[in-house]
Design a protein around this motif. Structure first.
Motif, PDB file in Angstrom:
ATOM      1  N   ILE A  35      53.308  31.215  64.136  1.00 31.43           N
ATOM      2  CA  ILE A  35      53.566  32.118  63.498  1.00 31.43           C
ATOM      3  C   ILE A  35      52.098  32.481  62.882  1.00 31.43           C
ATOM      4  O   ILE A  35      51.315  31.954  62.478  1.00 31.43           O
ATOM      5  CB  ILE A  35      54.253  31.962  62.259  1.00 31.43           C
ATOM      6  N   PRO A  40      55.660  36.115  64.447  1.00 29.35           N
ATOM      7  CA  PRO A  40      56.204  34.955  65.302  1.00 29.35           C
ATOM      8  C   PRO A  40      55.791  35.058  66.739  1.00 29.35           C
ATOM      9  O   PRO A  40      56.072  36.036  67.264  1.00 29.35           O
ATOM     10  CB  PRO A  40      57.543  34.778  64.955  1.00 29.35           C
ATOM     11  N   THR A 100      56.630  24.128  64.916  1.00 25.15           N
ATOM     12  CA  THR A 100      56.155  25.329  64.310  1.00 25.15           C
ATOM     13  C   THR A 100      54.530  25.313  63.723  1.00 25.15           C
ATOM     14  O   THR A 100      54.160  24.137  63.502  1.00 25.15           O
ATOM     15  CB  THR A 100      56.850  25.673  63.233  1.00 25.15           C
ATOM     16  N   GLU A 102      51.725  27.648  61.688  1.00 25.74           N
ATOM     17  CA  GLU A 102      51.850  28.874  61.141  1.00 25.74           C
ATOM     18  C   GLU A 102      50.539  28.800  60.398  1.00 25.74           C
ATOM     19  O   GLU A 102      49.846  28.045  59.659  1.00 25.74           O
ATOM     20  CB  GLU A 102      52.770  28.853  59.765  1.00 25.74           C
TER      21      GLU A 102
END
Length: 105
Positions: A35, A40, A100, A102
């Motif tokens: 992200i 995303p 993930t 970010e």
């Protein structure tokens, strides 16, 4: 300052320091999400494209100097070098791989 980072995050940071695209992708799960400032990029193909188009051209190298745990997420902070504004990185790991990553400004 040496930091005790989980292996996939340490591998990502080390590959980023060399601007090694394949090395940066290796610790990500196939279904990972990167992200970038709220947008995303899902899956390794999209993450590769993001790194090729956004990281490599500006030689974005992140040098963490602090690490903390926030509800199971690993937060790295430190200076970023390149032609862009720096930001903290938030990692979520699943089964020994990055699920993930970010960035936020």
């Amino acid at each position: 300052m040496p930091m005790d980072l989980p292996k996939p995050i340490a591998d990502y940071v080390e590959a980023n320091a060399r601007l090694d695209l394949d090395g940066m992708l290796k610790p990500f799960r196939p279904d990972a999400v990167f992200i970038d400032n709220g947008k995303p990029f899902e899956g390794q193909v999209a993450i590769r494209r993001l790194i090729e188009e956004e990281v490599m051209p500006v030689k974005a190298i992140f040098t963490p100097d602090t690490v903390r745990n926030d509800g199971g997420d690993i937060i790295l902070e430190g200076p970023a070098h390149g032609d862009f504004p720096g930001s903290p990185l938030r990692f979520t790991l699943v089964d020994g791989a990055i699920k993930t990553l970010e960035t936020t400004i």
